[in-house]
Design a protein around this motif. Sequence first.
Motif, PDB file in Angstrom:
ATOM      1  N   GLU A  42      -2.436   0.350   8.192  1.00 11.92           N
ATOM      2  CA  GLU A  42      -1.351  -0.845   8.268  1.00 11.92           C
ATOM      3  C   GLU A  42      -0.239   0.137   7.023  1.00 11.92           C
ATOM      4  O   GLU A  42       0.946  -0.574   6.809  1.00 11.92           O
ATOM      5  N   HIS A  48       2.564  -6.874   4.768  1.00  9.65           N
ATOM      6  CA  HIS A  48       1.439  -6.461   4.661  1.00  9.65           C
ATOM      7  C   HIS A  48       0.830  -7.003   6.251  1.00  9.65           C
ATOM      8  O   HIS A  48       1.408  -7.875   6.746  1.00  9.65           O
ATOM      9  N   LEU A  49       0.019  -6.068   6.365  1.00  9.70           N
ATOM     10  CA  LEU A  49      -0.631  -6.665   7.683  1.00  9.70           C
ATOM     11  C   LEU A  49      -2.010  -7.158   7.597  1.00  9.70           C
ATOM     12  O   LEU A  49      -2.687  -6.958   6.387  1.00  9.70           O
ATOM     13  N   HIS A  75       0.897  -1.139  -0.334  1.00 12.25           N
ATOM     14  CA  HIS A  75      -0.491   0.233   0.402  1.00 12.25           C
ATOM     15  C   HIS A  75       0.750   1.114  -0.057  1.00 12.25           C
ATOM     16  O   HIS A  75       2.000   1.602  -0.049  1.00 12.25           O
TER      17      HIS A  75
END
Length: 220
Positions: free
Chosen positions: A56, A120-121, A42
């Motif tokens: 995130e 990522h989360l 992101h």
Amino acid sequence: MDKYKYYVFIFLGVILCLINGVFAKDNSNILLSKVIYIDPGHGGTDCGAYYKSIKESDINLEISLKLMDVLKKEGATVYLTRYGDYDLSTPDAWNRKRSDLSRRANIINKSNCDLYLSIHLNADDSGTFHGAEVYYDTINPENEKIASIFQEEFNKNLSSNRDFKENSTKYLQRRINRPGVLLEVGFLSNSSERALLTNDVYQNKLVDVIKRGIYKYFET
Ligand SMILES: [Zn+2]
């Protein structure tokens, strides 16, 4: 200095060089010849998962920057797909998200890196799930092995009991032909794990566990 002493000095010098060479070989780091691409998920207008003001995209970047520092100290050549809070889409993109992901895939493929890791989360509606898990795409035959190594390290060193999963539908992963996986390093939706993921000490621990996985992969 007489001729004898001169030869002794030369001899000692050669011995020292040899000892140095042997030790240098012993200490030689497997990461010295490796190129690693880290992809903090992101960025920019796309913050990914979030909880109140916790994004995130910010945590992904924090972990990725820490990982970059650690790996560089170990001698690896490390690149990030982004170094700040922005995305990689072109200004004229009709689909910003796709443009961002395509460019990430292109730069990772062009780098010819030995390994890539997307950071990522995870998040789910119930807030009950927790733990780090690994996703891999079958595009590269190495990926399943890499996923199993990282999952094993997560489960051994973090309180995770999740399984690694094949997922060949992710837009980015199925376009990257270099070996690598997607690391979902924890659930932002779980309150206890959220506290950990935003904690500097835990982020460093996470980085250390990821580093162990990287070593294990290159050693096998
Ligand atoms: Zn994400």
